[in-house]
Design a protein around this motif. Structure first.
Motif, PDB file in Angstrom:
ATOM      1  N   ASP A   6       0.804  -1.150   0.062  1.00  0.00           N
ATOM      2  CA  ASP A   6       0.109   0.057  -0.167  1.00  0.00           C
ATOM      3  C   ASP A   6       0.852   1.116   0.161  1.00  0.00           C
ATOM      4  N   LEU A   8       1.656   3.919  -1.751  1.00  0.00           N
ATOM      5  CA  LEU A   8       1.435   4.420  -2.910  1.00  0.00           C
ATOM      6  C   LEU A   8       2.504   5.527  -3.493  1.00  0.00           C
ATOM      7  N   ASP A   9       3.117   6.199  -2.753  1.00  0.00           N
ATOM      8  CA  ASP A   9       4.311   6.913  -3.137  1.00  0.00           C
ATOM      9  C   ASP A   9       5.469   6.009  -3.910  1.00  0.00           C
ATOM     10  N   ARG A  12       4.112   4.491  -7.012  1.00  0.00           N
ATOM     11  CA  ARG A  12       4.183   5.549  -8.260  1.00  0.00           C
ATOM     12  C   ARG A  12       5.468   5.698  -8.650  1.00  0.00           C
ATOM     13  N   THR A  37      -4.647  -0.101  -4.762  1.00  0.00           N
ATOM     14  CA  THR A  37      -3.575   0.113  -5.217  1.00  0.00           C
ATOM     15  C   THR A  37      -3.634  -0.176  -6.729  1.00  0.00           C
ATOM     16  N   GLU A  40      -2.954   2.793  -9.216  1.00  0.00           N
ATOM     17  CA  GLU A  40      -1.737   3.225  -9.706  1.00  0.00           C
ATOM     18  C   GLU A  40      -0.916   2.119 -10.692  1.00  0.00           C
ATOM     19  N   CYS A 132       7.933  -1.253  -1.086  1.00  0.00           N
ATOM     20  CA  CYS A 132       7.607  -0.258  -0.125  1.00  0.00           C
ATOM     21  C   CYS A 132       8.594   0.285   0.930  1.00  0.00           C
TER      22      CYS A 132
END
Length: 156
Positions: A6, A8-9, A12, A37, A40, A132
């Motif tokens: 999870d 997200l940064d 991306r 997710t 993305e 992550c």
């Protein structure tokens, strides 16, 4: 890639890197975690394959949100450039070892440990570490050339 959890940064960053690198396939070795997710990953400009991980609790939600990309399952096998691939999250070391030693696959991709590991045995075993960055502090993916099985670790 594996274990995006999870973040997200980080997702991306990985998607941006893959798109800029013009890769033809992204493989995720599990622990996408949440269905949101998918938004993305749909930004990828290439084919995408993934397996469930041990933290993917909402499996039906993940299947629903990722259905435009592929069907999620616990294990996948496929061929790229005449090389046979197996992907499993890797929660059971005995299964990972059996896949590597089976002589059925050229490449076995796993995740779960959050530790970057690449080693050649009967098959090339790749654990791309964690996208992550939560446990190691390093966000990693691995680029693999399926023609000659050369690889490069990328720190995002």
């Amino acid at each position: 890639m594996a274990d995006s959890h999870d973040n997200l940064d980080a997702i991306r960053m990985a998607v941006d890197f893959f798109n800029k690198s013009n890769v033809s396939l992204v493989i995720h070795a599990g622990d996408l975690v949440s269905p949101f997710t998918a938004k993305e990953f749909k930004e990828l400009n290439c084919e995408f394959k993934a397996v469930f991980g041990n933290n993917d609790g909402e499996k039906e939600g993940l299947r629903k949100n990722f259905k435009d990309l592929f069907y999620l399952d616990s294990f996948i096998e496929f061929e790229v450039q005449k090389k046979k691939f197996a992907v499993n999250h890797g929660t059971k070391e005995a299964i990972v070892d059996a896949l590597v030693k089976s002589r059925k696959y050229d490449v076995v991709i796993r995740g779960h440990t959050h530790k970057l590991e690449i080693k050649k045995d009967e098959a090339l075993l790749i654990n791309p570490g964690e996208t992550c960055g939560y446990l190691s502090g390093q966000k990693t993916v691995v680029l693999l050339d399926p023609n000659d099985l050369s690889y490069k670790t990328v720190f995002l």
